[in-house]
Each structure stands twice: as structure tokens, then as C-alpha cells.
Write a protein that holds these residues in place. Structure first.
Motif, mmCIF file in Angstrom:
data_model
loop_
_atom_site.group_PDB
_atom_site.id
_atom_site.type_symbol
_atom_site.label_atom_id
_atom_site.label_comp_id
_atom_site.label_asym_id
_atom_site.label_seq_id
_atom_site.Cartn_x
_atom_site.Cartn_y
_atom_site.Cartn_z
ATOM 1 N N UNK A 54 23.588 -4.404 -48.787
ATOM 2 C CA UNK A 54 22.351 -4.383 -48.001
ATOM 3 C C UNK A 54 22.066 -5.780 -47.476
ATOM 4 N N UNK A 55 21.274 -5.849 -46.424
ATOM 5 C CA UNK A 55 20.871 -7.150 -45.888
ATOM 6 C C UNK A 55 20.057 -7.918 -46.928
ATOM 7 N N UNK A 56 19.292 -7.200 -47.745
ATOM 8 C CA UNK A 56 18.529 -7.860 -48.805
ATOM 9 C C UNK A 56 19.469 -8.569 -49.776
ATOM 10 N N UNK A 57 20.552 -7.899 -50.173
ATOM 11 C CA UNK A 57 21.518 -8.516 -51.082
ATOM 12 C C UNK A 57 22.193 -9.716 -50.423
ATOM 13 N N UNK A 58 22.523 -9.583 -49.148
ATOM 14 C CA UNK A 58 23.182 -10.690 -48.442
ATOM 15 C C UNK A 58 22.261 -11.907 -48.339
ATOM 16 N N UNK A 59 21.001 -11.673 -48.004
ATOM 17 C CA UNK A 59 20.079 -12.797 -47.878
ATOM 18 C C UNK A 59 19.830 -13.458 -49.223
ATOM 19 N N UNK A 60 19.672 -12.665 -50.253
ATOM 20 C CA UNK A 60 19.452 -13.217 -51.589
ATOM 21 C C UNK A 60 20.636 -14.064 -52.031
ATOM 22 N N UNK A 61 21.854 -13.574 -51.761
ATOM 23 C CA UNK A 61 23.052 -14.305 -52.153
ATOM 24 C C UNK A 61 23.229 -15.584 -51.335
ATOM 25 N N UNK A 62 22.671 -15.612 -50.123
ATOM 26 C CA UNK A 62 22.848 -16.758 -49.233
ATOM 27 C C UNK A 62 21.819 -17.855 -49.457
ATOM 28 N N UNK A 63 20.813 -17.610 -50.286
ATOM 29 C CA UNK A 63 19.744 -18.598 -50.481
ATOM 30 C C UNK A 63 20.305 -19.954 -50.891
ATOM 31 N N UNK A 64 21.251 -19.962 -51.813
ATOM 32 C CA UNK A 64 21.805 -21.233 -52.292
ATOM 33 C C UNK A 64 22.677 -21.929 -51.255
ATOM 34 N N UNK A 65 23.082 -21.189 -50.212
ATOM 35 C CA UNK A 65 23.907 -21.785 -49.158
ATOM 36 C C UNK A 65 23.070 -22.573 -48.161
ATOM 37 N N UNK A 66 21.750 -22.433 -48.227
ATOM 38 C CA UNK A 66 20.883 -23.215 -47.368
ATOM 39 C C UNK A 66 20.202 -22.412 -46.281
ATOM 40 N N UNK A 67 19.275 -23.055 -45.576
ATOM 41 C CA UNK A 67 18.433 -22.346 -44.603
ATOM 42 C C UNK A 67 19.200 -21.735 -43.444
ATOM 43 N N UNK A 68 20.244 -22.384 -42.953
ATOM 44 C CA UNK A 68 20.952 -21.853 -41.792
ATOM 45 C C UNK A 68 21.619 -20.530 -42.104
ATOM 46 N N UNK A 69 22.186 -20.402 -43.307
ATOM 47 C CA UNK A 69 22.866 -19.159 -43.679
ATOM 48 C C UNK A 69 21.880 -17.998 -43.760
ATOM 49 N N UNK A 70 20.724 -18.235 -44.373
ATOM 50 C CA UNK A 70 19.728 -17.180 -44.514
ATOM 51 C C UNK A 70 19.123 -16.834 -43.157
ATOM 52 N N UNK A 71 18.864 -17.848 -42.356
ATOM 53 C CA UNK A 71 18.269 -17.609 -41.039
ATOM 54 C C UNK A 71 19.215 -16.808 -40.146
#
Length: 269
Positions: free
Chosen positions: A117-134
């Protein structure tokens, strides 16, 4: 070369419905992964009346709860909506067979292929920084725009119901209710947008991307059709009281999400 006839999906559904205890279960059938969803117990209407009263008090029809009675009505609604959305060219699970007590649908990926899910992807990307989540959040907004430009709306446009197919395309799941049955389309589409923001703004805050996301949201909203833009503007103005919510984690995730959503939707939060 031996020829294998296609599976008899209707026969499989009819048989398996008498065996399956879980509401949703996955199977391998004819080299494909399928999901069988069976009718659950009917839902009571009490919670919908309460939520409806709250939405009425705030004069926010866009937040009016959409009744989901469960049971056979929910199955019929989901089958109908999946077929309608597929006919519009949207990526939803294909209905293989259906009857009153349940239906069979094709997995959005190949057998055993993960569709996060997009929720899982965004949660997993938090530690990668703002650009990844955005970047992921922008993709979610684009997926909503694709639905709306087709003349449709989703049911519950939370990030958990937007899924990544193996080819990278965003798919859509969970259609047990039909907002368009009780609300005008601009309100349904505005509801999609607000549900999406509510379910994603906290990830943006956690990644430090909230400030960068705010102008993206403003641009997305400005590009909405006039009627939808008016509904969103009115709804956001009526939700100003959310700024009084604290951001403390001790008060629960739901309050955090609501406050983060307010801070994203408000230009000068």
C-alpha cells in the motif's frame, strides 16, 4: 503442446464459499493468485447516525458518513463498483465470478508478488528523508487525479487502499460503499482528497516534508474543477478548529493525523 482449459471460477467460488471461514482469503487457481471475499454480518446503523449528526453540526456534507450495511449489500456494491471502475480504465482487481454471498477477484500482481500500500511505502520511506516521502505523496495525488478525471470517485481514499502494482502503476482497492449514491460527485471527490490527506500528512511531518508538501497541495487544489475546488475550500475553512489539537503522541495517532492534516491544508499553519 497440452492445452489447459481456463478455471471454472464460478464453480470454485460456489464450492469454496461453503468452506471458507475468513472474510477474505487467497488461493492459487489456474496459475494465478485470486482472492475470495465472502459476505460478513450486516452492520448496524447507529454509528452512522452519530457521525452524520456531527457532520451536520459542522455543516460539512463532505464528511457525511457513507452507510455500509455489510453482508450481501456490501458484496453487491463492491462487485458493481469494481466492474464500473475497471470499465473506466482504472487499475482495480478484476472480478472473476460473483454471487450474493461473495465474489472472486484476481490479485493485482502475479502469484506471490507483493503489492504494498502507499501507506506502507510512505512509512518505510520516512527514514530516507523528505524527498523520498514527498515523491510518493505526489504519486498518490496523481492517482487521485486519474480517478477524478475519469469521472469517478473512490470509496475510502486512504493511503492503505492505494496499492503499488508490480509494473509501478497505482491500483485501488476496497469498495464496499458508494459515496456517489448519497453525495454529489464534487463532494465525493473532495472527500477522496481529504481522506488521502488525513491518512498521509503525518508521514510528511515525520519525514520533515510538510512545508514542501504544502505548495504542492495548493497547486493540486487549484487545478481541481471549479465545483470541487469550492467544496474543498469551504471544508478546509470549516476545519480550522483542528489547529487547537495538540501534537503530543500521548494523545493518540488519530489526533496526530488530524493535526498534521490541518497543518498541511492551511497555507500559513
Amino acid at each position: 503442446m497440452d492445452y489447459a482449459p481456463p478455471p471454472d471460477y464460478a464453480a470454485f467460488l460456489q464450492h469454496q464459499l461453503t468452506q471458507q471461514q475468513a472474510g477474505v482469503a487467497s488461493y492459487r487457481l489456474g496459475g494465478a493468485q485470486v482472492w475470495l471475499k465472502r459476505a460478513g454480518p450486516r452492520h448496524g446503523m447507529g454509528r452512522y447516525r452519530v457521525l452524520g449528526a456531527i457532520a451536520g453540526a459542522l455543516r460539512l456534507d463532505v464528511l457525511r458518513p457513507i452507510p455500509n450495511l455489510g453482508g450481501r449489500p456490501a458484496i453487491a456494491t463492491e462487485v458493481r463498483r469494481l466492474r464500473e471502475l475497471a470499465a473506466r480504465g482504472l487499475r482495480v482487481p478484476r472480478v472473476l465470478a460473483a454471487q450474493e454471498d461473495g465474489f472472486l477477484m484476481l490479485h493485482l500482481g502475479g502469484p506471490a508478488q507483493h503489492t504494498p500500500s502507499l501507506a506502507d511505502e510512505m512509512n518505510a520511506a520516512v527514514n530516507a528523508g523528505p524527498e523520498a516521502v514527498l515523491a510518493l505523496w505526489r504519486q498518490g495525488l496523481q492517482a487521485l487525479r486519474h480517478v477524478h478525471e475519469s469521472g469517478a470517485c473512490l470509496s475510502q481514499a486512504f493511503a492503505r487502499n492505494l496499492v503499488r502494482c508490480p509494473d509501478g502503476v497505482m491500483g485501488y482497492i476496497d469498495f464496499e460503499d458508494d459515496p456517489a449514491a448519497v453525495l454529489p460527485l464534487p463532494q465525493c471527490q473532495s472527500r477522496d482528497a481529504l481522506c488521502f490527506v488525513h491518512s498521509t500528512a503525518l508521514y510528511l511531518r515525520m519525514a520533515g516534508a510538510l512545508d514542501d508538501a504544502r505548495p504542492v497541495w495548493q497547486d493540486w487544489m487549484q487545478a481541481c474543477p471549479t465545483a470541487m475546488h469550492a467544496v474543498l475550500a469551504h471544508s478546509i475553512a470549516r476545519m480550522g478548529w483542528l489547529r487547537h489539537l495538540p501534537q503530543s503522541r500521548r494523545l493518540g495517532r488519530d489526533l496526530q493525523r488530524a493535526r498534521a492534516a490541518h497543518d498541511l491544508l492551511t497555507p500559513h499553519a
